[in-house]
Design an enzyme around this catalytic site. Structure first.
Site, PDB file in Angstrom:
ATOM      1  N   THR A   1      -9.021   8.006   5.112  1.00  0.00           N
ATOM      2  CA  THR A   1      -9.614   6.722   4.601  1.00  0.00           C
ATOM      3  C   THR A   1     -10.564   6.240   3.845  1.00  0.00           C
ATOM      4  OG1 THR A   1      -7.947   5.457   5.662  1.00  0.00           O
ATOM      5  CG2 THR A   1      -9.193   3.872   4.749  1.00  0.00           C
TER       6      THR A   1
ATOM      7  N   ASP B   1      -8.910   3.095  -1.053  1.00  0.00           N
ATOM      8  CA  ASP B   1      -8.023   3.801  -1.283  1.00  0.00           C
ATOM      9  C   ASP B   1      -6.958   4.136  -0.862  1.00  0.00           C
ATOM     10  OD1 ASP B   1      -7.255   6.585   0.517  1.00  0.00           O
ATOM     11  OD2 ASP B   1      -8.838   5.130   1.651  1.00  0.00           O
TER      12      ASP B   1
ATOM     13  N   ARG C   1      -4.609   6.103   0.403  1.00  0.00           N
ATOM     14  CA  ARG C   1      -3.826   6.875   1.228  1.00  0.00           C
ATOM     15  C   ARG C   1      -3.506   7.646   2.026  1.00  0.00           C
ATOM     16  NH1 ARG C   1      -5.925  13.722   0.505  1.00  0.00           N
ATOM     17  NH2 ARG C   1      -5.221  13.239  -2.175  1.00  0.00           N
TER      18      ARG C   1
ATOM     19  N   LYS D   1      -4.280  -0.987   1.772  1.00  0.00           N
ATOM     20  CA  LYS D   1      -4.988  -1.117   3.380  1.00  0.00           C
ATOM     21  C   LYS D   1      -5.452  -1.873   3.294  1.00  0.00           C
ATOM     22  CE  LYS D   1      -5.660   4.362   3.464  1.00  0.00           C
ATOM     23  NZ  LYS D   1      -5.836   4.910   3.422  1.00  0.00           N
TER      24      LYS D   1
ATOM     25  N   GLY E   1      -7.523   3.970  10.473  1.00  0.00           N
ATOM     26  CA  GLY E   1      -7.138   4.490  11.904  1.00  0.00           C
ATOM     27  C   GLY E   1      -6.091   5.025  11.980  1.00  0.00           C
TER      28      GLY E   1
ATOM     29  N   SER F   1     -12.344   8.138   7.496  1.00  0.00           N
ATOM     30  CA  SER F   1     -13.252   9.074   7.696  1.00  0.00           C
ATOM     31  C   SER F   1     -14.203   9.637   6.306  1.00  0.00           C
ATOM     32  CB  SER F   1     -12.045   9.447   7.357  1.00  0.00           C
ATOM     33  OG  SER F   1     -10.709  10.112   6.288  1.00  0.00           O
TER      34      SER F   1
ATOM     35  N   ASP G   1     -14.322  13.213   0.788  1.00  0.00           N
ATOM     36  CA  ASP G   1     -13.441  13.506   1.638  1.00  0.00           C
ATOM     37  C   ASP G   1     -11.881  14.099   1.438  1.00  0.00           C
ATOM     38  OD1 ASP G   1     -11.888  11.030   4.029  1.00  0.00           O
ATOM     39  OD2 ASP G   1     -12.481  12.521   4.013  1.00  0.00           O
TER      40      ASP G   1
ATOM     41  N   SER H   1      -9.117  10.663   2.375  1.00  0.00           N
ATOM     42  CA  SER H   1      -8.371   9.628   1.031  1.00  0.00           C
ATOM     43  C   SER H   1      -8.900  10.390   0.173  1.00  0.00           C
ATOM     44  CB  SER H   1      -9.865   9.537   1.395  1.00  0.00           C
ATOM     45  OG  SER H   1     -10.709   9.116   2.438  1.00  0.00           O
TER      46      SER H   1
END
Lengths: 206, 273
Positions: B40, B56, B58, B72, B86, B168, B205, B208
């Site tokens: 995320t 995002d 994913r 999310k 998380g 992240s 990242d 994500s």
């Protein structure tokens, strides 16, 4: 010896959406690590005529969880005098799994059903109930990585039941062939508003 | 038959029945399973008329992407939304639970929910479980006291900020915010900045990816722009798809008809009294 709990019994489950129908398929092997002890294990169970549940992961937890869910569904039927909708059932499974957040069941369910207006519904969860609602396909089990790849490339929108059966079978058999812990044939249910077609597939027996 | 109590449907909260068994398995060398995380990048910022949240889409299970388009940004109240990073089950369960508690509170008080109410309910729950409920949240909303943006960490600490990132991809997104944020942004500038921050997370990242979801909350209402930007389309699919000329070998077929055909007899004999 260090073992992964999800790889103790081995399993492969996939559910796919078609045009006013869905297919749910599993492999048939039951093993204890590398030894096969059954080649006709039922992973997919019927909750009611239009709702099927597949449970991958540790077989003992899958059986216990299945019995608890059937119990809850029967209570629901008595109180509400009707069958549970697939979305409601998915919420029930998610709640039951999350209840055991800090000591979970080692299972990953795949839920597939026909909702209102015969609209197909599929869903999978991780072992603590995080729902994943997909519009195309969901996978679970030790062969899941191969299944993701196979389904991703073979899936098409709005497939008719016969074509859907063919696609699901090919995806399942090709993925379990690349996984030592699942296989020994396949068990596919294709459900349309008028009938349920249950078929056993011939696969590699190794 | 063991002398265990008959299992009645529980009244709520966690049940620790299987902990002893799982601990015994762990001692025998069985590794616990990995749960679905949301890797995320989630962000929020305050602009002149309210709050904009972004995320995002994913969801990962270890190194595998299990959901390419998950949601999310969770609903808490008509004027409050919450992004979660998380463990996916924890963020969903905790936001659902607090959303229900807020609804009950609204019925009780007859007033619009305040962001600090949601904040306190969330932080009390997370602190209570000492960080084991692994949910990192960005909470934003507009209430009678104005626009608010908060971050909540898994252990229960909170921050109140004009712009925030979690997950992240938070460093990638924060880099964009720190260089381009200013007070009094307009709606379009705000959406563009949020989108840029999320894109920075998506492309830099690994946890994500996929699309950008944006939610704009103002005093007048909210606008949930699901898949506002889709910078990662599938371009490689063959339009013909797969065809299987050789059919799968079937050992057994069983057909169970579902709708039973019932004959309706018109004008039949009436039942005898």
């Amino acid at each position: 010896m260090l073992i992964q709990i999800f790889e103790y019994n081995g399993s492969a489950l996939v559910a796919m959406v078609g045009k006013n129908c869905f297919a749910i398929a599993s492999d048939r092997r039951l093993g204890v690590q590398l030894q096969t002890i059954a080649t006709d294990f039922q992973r997919i169970s019927k909750i009611h005529d239009r709702l099927f549940l597949g449970l991958s992961g540790l077989a003992t937890d899958a059986q216990t969880l299945y019995q608890r869910l059937v119990f809850r569904h029967k209570l629901y039927q008595l109180r509400e005098e009707r069958d549970m909708k697939p979305e409601t059932f998915a919420n029930l499974v998610s709640a039951i799994l999350y209840e055991k957040r800090f000591g979970p069941y080692f299972c990953q369910p795949v839920i597939a059903g026909l909702g209102d207006d015969d609209k197909p519904f599929i869903c999978t969860m991780d072992s603590i109930g995080a729902k994943e609602l997909a519009k195309d396909f969901v996978v679970a089990g030790t062969a899941s990585e191969s299944l993701y790849g196979a389904c991703e490339s073979m899936f098409k929108e709005d497939m008719e039941p016969e074509e859907l059966f063919e696609t699901v079978s090919q995806a399942l058999l090709s993925s379990v062939d690349r996984d030592c812990l699942s296989g020994w044939g396949g068990h596919v249910y294709v459900v349309t508003p008028t009938e349920v077609k249950e078929r056993l597939l011939k696969g590699r027996m190794d | 038959m063991s002398n265990s109590v008959i299992e009645v449907p529980p009244k709520g909260g966690f049940s620790f029945d299987l902990c002893k068994r799982n601990e015994m398995l762990a001692k025998k060398g069985v590794n616990p399973p990995s749960f679905r995380k949301t890797g995320t990048t989630i962000v929020g910022l305050v602009f002149q008329d309210g709050v904009i949240l972004g995320a995002d889409t994913r969801a990962t299970e270890g190194p595998i992407v299990c959901d390419k388009n998950c949601e999310k940004i969770h609903y808490m109240a008509p004027n409050i939304y919450c992004c979660g990073a998380g463990t996916a089950a924890d963020t969903e369960a905790v936001t659902d639970m607090v959303s229900s508690q807020l609804q009950l509170h609204r019925y009780h008080t007859g007033r619009e929910s305040r962001v600090v109410t949601a904040l306190t309910l969330l932080k009390r729950h997370l602190f209570n479980y000492q960080g084991y409920v692994s949910a990192a949240l960005v909470l934003g909303g507009v209430d009678v006291t104005g626009p608010h943006l908060h971050t909540i960490y898994p252990h229960g600490s909170t921050d109140t900020l004009p712009f925030a990132t979690m997950g992240s991809g938070s460093l990638a997104a924060m880099a964009v915010f720190e260089s381009k944020y200013k007070e009094g942004l307009t709606r379009n500038e705000g959406i563009e900045l949020v989108t840029e921050a999320i894109c920075s997370g998506i492309f830099n990242d690994l946890g994500s990816g996929s699309n950008v979801d944006v939610c704009v909350i103002t005093k007048g209402g909210k606008e949930y722009l699901r898949n506002h930007l889709q910078p990662n389309p599938r371009t490689y699919t063959n339009s013909k798809g797969y065809s299987f000329p050789k059919k799968t070998e079937v050992l057994l077929t069983k057909i169970i008809p579902l709708k039973e055909k019932v004959e309706i007899i018109e004008g039949g004999d009436a039942m005898e009294e």
